[in-house]
Motif scaffolding. Structure first.
Motif, PDB file in Angstrom:
ATOM      1  N   VAL A   1       0.834  -1.204   0.000  1.00  0.00           N
ATOM      2  CA  VAL A   1       0.000   0.000   0.000  1.00  0.00           C
ATOM      3  C   VAL A   1       0.869   1.254   0.000  1.00  0.00           C
ATOM      4  CG1 VAL A   1      -1.737   1.296   1.288  1.00  0.00           C
ATOM      5  CG2 VAL A   1      -1.888  -1.192   1.153  1.00  0.00           C
ATOM      6  N   MET A   2       1.901   1.270   0.840  1.00  0.00           N
ATOM      7  CA  MET A   2       2.800   2.419   0.896  1.00  0.00           C
ATOM      8  C   MET A   2       3.554   2.600  -0.417  1.00  0.00           C
ATOM      9  SD  MET A   2       4.328   1.990   4.783  1.00  0.00           S
ATOM     10  CE  MET A   2       5.381   3.442   4.649  1.00  0.00           C
ATOM     11  N   GLN A   3       3.918   1.478  -1.020  1.00  0.00           N
ATOM     12  CA  GLN A   3       4.625   1.538  -2.305  1.00  0.00           C
ATOM     13  C   GLN A   3       3.792   2.273  -3.352  1.00  0.00           C
ATOM     14  OE1 GLN A   3       6.057  -2.315  -3.620  1.00  0.00           O
ATOM     15  NE2 GLN A   3       6.053  -1.668  -5.767  1.00  0.00           N
ATOM     16  N   GLY A   4       2.491   1.967  -3.394  1.00  0.00           N
ATOM     17  CA  GLY A   4       1.607   2.650  -4.344  1.00  0.00           C
ATOM     18  C   GLY A   4       1.359   4.091  -3.962  1.00  0.00           C
ATOM     19  N   ALA A   5       1.136   4.346  -2.672  1.00  0.00           N
ATOM     20  CA  ALA A   5       0.821   5.703  -2.230  1.00  0.00           C
ATOM     21  C   ALA A   5       2.000   6.648  -2.406  1.00  0.00           C
ATOM     22  CB  ALA A   5       0.382   5.681  -0.766  1.00  0.00           C
ATOM     23  N   LEU A   6       3.209   6.147  -2.183  1.00  0.00           N
ATOM     24  CA  LEU A   6       4.404   6.990  -2.274  1.00  0.00           C
ATOM     25  C   LEU A   6       5.064   6.920  -3.647  1.00  0.00           C
ATOM     26  CD1 LEU A   6       5.921   6.074   1.213  1.00  0.00           C
ATOM     27  CD2 LEU A   6       4.711   8.171   0.605  1.00  0.00           C
ATOM     28  N   GLN A   7       4.514   6.048  -4.524  1.00  0.00           N
ATOM     29  CA  GLN A   7       4.994   5.904  -5.904  1.00  0.00           C
ATOM     30  C   GLN A   7       6.475   5.538  -5.955  1.00  0.00           C
ATOM     31  OE1 GLN A   7       3.895   9.603  -7.845  1.00  0.00           O
ATOM     32  NE2 GLN A   7       1.771   8.946  -8.097  1.00  0.00           N
TER      33      GLN A   7
ATOM     34  N   ASN B   1      -5.838   3.401   7.215  1.00  0.00           N
ATOM     35  CA  ASN B   1      -4.767   3.566   6.232  1.00  0.00           C
ATOM     36  C   ASN B   1      -3.411   3.269   6.854  1.00  0.00           C
ATOM     37  OD1 ASN B   1      -4.215   5.863   7.829  1.00  0.00           O
ATOM     38  ND2 ASN B   1      -5.481   7.152   6.515  1.00  0.00           N
ATOM     39  N   TRP B   2      -2.354   3.324   6.038  1.00  0.00           N
ATOM     40  CA  TRP B   2      -1.021   2.976   6.542  1.00  0.00           C
ATOM     41  C   TRP B   2      -0.526   3.963   7.582  1.00  0.00           C
ATOM     42  CZ3 TRP B   2       2.861   6.518   5.942  1.00  0.00           C
ATOM     43  CH2 TRP B   2       2.739   7.470   4.920  1.00  0.00           C
ATOM     44  N   GLN B   3      -0.997   5.223   7.513  1.00  0.00           N
ATOM     45  CA  GLN B   3      -0.569   6.201   8.512  1.00  0.00           C
ATOM     46  C   GLN B   3      -0.988   5.805   9.922  1.00  0.00           C
ATOM     47  OE1 GLN B   3      -2.043   6.929   5.624  1.00  0.00           O
ATOM     48  NE2 GLN B   3      -1.177   8.771   4.661  1.00  0.00           N
TER      49      GLN B   3
ATOM     50  N   THR C   1       4.282  12.623   3.691  1.00  0.00           N
ATOM     51  CA  THR C   1       3.573  12.417   2.416  1.00  0.00           C
ATOM     52  C   THR C   1       4.520  12.026   1.278  1.00  0.00           C
ATOM     53  OG1 THR C   1       3.759  14.797   1.942  1.00  0.00           O
ATOM     54  CG2 THR C   1       1.730  14.030   3.018  1.00  0.00           C
ATOM     55  N   THR C   2       5.822  12.021   1.521  1.00  0.00           N
ATOM     56  CA  THR C   2       6.799  11.652   0.501  1.00  0.00           C
ATOM     57  C   THR C   2       7.809  10.672   1.073  1.00  0.00           C
ATOM     58  OG1 THR C   2       8.354  13.437   1.014  1.00  0.00           O
ATOM     59  CG2 THR C   2       6.576  13.937  -0.553  1.00  0.00           C
TER      60      THR C   2
END
Length: 418
Positions: free
Chosen positions: A36-42, A163-165, A97-98
């Protein structure tokens, strides 16, 4: 009751075990969220793996200072400060966020997460000697061992409803609770009259003496490599569980629960064996289980084109059991080499191990986690190196100074210089 600390052994074990949980919680709780983090952080999988290696680099760097700071300032102030910084870093991760922001706060988490484990070891030897110290160390290992088993399960549950946060908000809440408990219940075990000066020259000379001691190096390398055999699987858990075992984000427990159960059972056995089985014999039994694990793992992974439960996790269970037998013996022996610098010795031991773990997480895990056989072979190499260091230590030690069956584990440390 430990009279001079005014705290029971059970309560002290619980607090120190909980403090040691910060490290594995910081690593294992986020494993289910990797995709999930991989997709969210691209970012790609290799970049996500750096969230572990950067954390470990921070952990390793600061591990050199946790112990000496506690030798100079006292154990409790250093622990409280470290937990406070960890809480702040966890909030920072939750608000990031990054990827650069995440990595910055992960390093900050690493700088502070080791304080409980490293300073906690020194507290054990401040408070107790001989058999009692081994029992307390084993009890702490049992409590600490629960963390890697439940952390990914908690992470998966959190990810299921949020969410991951939210995983990092959980870590901040957990550390805040630890801060409160430690402030109210943890005693100071290092009195003012025993504290050492904190200066760069003194610190450098102390570490030069420790790392220059061949006995220390052999035992530290043995413990580091022995745990490395298991840590390769722990840090490769996302690939091992999701890609090789074909499980989902809520099923990390199928790997972690039995593996950590092996460690907890081993720690229990180690505590019960204190004063009944010599340190050398107990360590040899532990290494035998690690060797059996490596052999079975290579044979199974080489013959089976796909990995299946329960056989795929049986080697990590055996390895964890063996590690739990070996680790208290080696750790107490290392601490007893430097009775006036236990914090420094604990820090250097941790530093050696953490540098290895960072290399495993950042380099070896991405290289080897593509197949079960590659992981099995890599793990076996660590086990072989660990046993080789242990046998080297024994070969360079006067046999008359090794502990008999009636002696305690701490007496493993010989008095001659190599």
């Amino acid at each position: 009751m430990i009279s001079h600390l005014r705290i029971s052994k059970a309560r002290l074990a619980f607090i120190l075990g909980a403090l040691a949980m910060l490290g594995p919680f910081s690593i294992d709780t986020i494993f289910p969220a990797f995709a999930v983090m991989q997709g969210a952080l691209q970012v790609d999988k290799v970049a996500m793996q750096q969230t572990i290696s950067m954390y470990l680099l921070g952990y390793a760097g600061m591990s050199l200072f946790h112990g000496p700071l506690s030798d100079a300032l006292g154990r409790k102030p250093v622990i409280l400060t470290g937990i406070l910084i960890f809480t702040f870093a966890s909030v920072g991760c939750a608000l990031s966020t990054t990827m650069p922001q995440i990595l910055f706060f992960r390093v900050l988490q690493g700088l502070s997460a080791g304080v409980g484990l490293i300073v906690g070891r020194a507290i054990v030897r401040d408070a107790l000697d001989g058999h009692d110290a081994q029992r307390l160390m084993s009890n702490i290992s049992m409590i600490f061992g629960v963390a890697p088993a439940i952390a990914p399960i908690i992470g998966g549950w959190i990810l299921g409803w949020s969410n991951w946060q939210a995983i990092f908000w959980f870590l901040s809440g957990f550390s805040a609770l630890l801060l409160l408990v430690s402030a109210l219940a943890l005693p100071e075990s290092h009195p003012v009259e025993k504290r050492l000066p904190m200066n760069v020259k003194f610190l450098a000379n102390g570490y030069r003496e420790i790392i220059g001691n061949r006995k220390f190096r052999l035992l530290a390398y043995a413990g580091t490599a022995n745990f490395g055999a298991l840590f390769l699987y722990i840090t490769s858990a996302p690939a091992f569980v999701l890609d090789l075992l074909k499980l989902n984000e809520q099923q990390f427990g199928y790997f972690f629960v039995p593996t950590i159960a092996g460690m907890v059972i081993g720690a229990f056995f180690s505590g019960r064996a204190a004063g009944k089985i010599s340190g050398v014999r107990l360590a040899n039994i532990g290494f035998a289980f690690c060797g059996l694990s490596a052999l079975f793992n290579i044979v199974y992974s080489g013959l089976s084109p796909t990995l299946h439960l329960p056989w795929a996790v049986l080697p990590t269970v055996l390895s964890a059991f063996g590690i739990a037998l070996v680790f208290p013996i080696l750790t107490i022996a290392i601490l007893d080499m430097y009775p006036n610098q236990r914090g420094g010795a604990s820090s250097m031991q941790a530093f050696v191990g953490l540098l290895s773990n960072a290399l495993i997480a950042g380099v070896l895990s991405p290289m080897l986690s593509d197949s079960g056989l590659h992981l099995a072979l890599g793990s076996a190499v660590f086990t072989a190196v660990a046993y080789g260091m242990w046998r080297w230590y024994l070969a360079h030690t006067d046999k008359a100074q090794l502990p008999e069956a009636s002696q305690d584990a701490a007496s493993l440390e010989p008095t001659d210089e190599m």
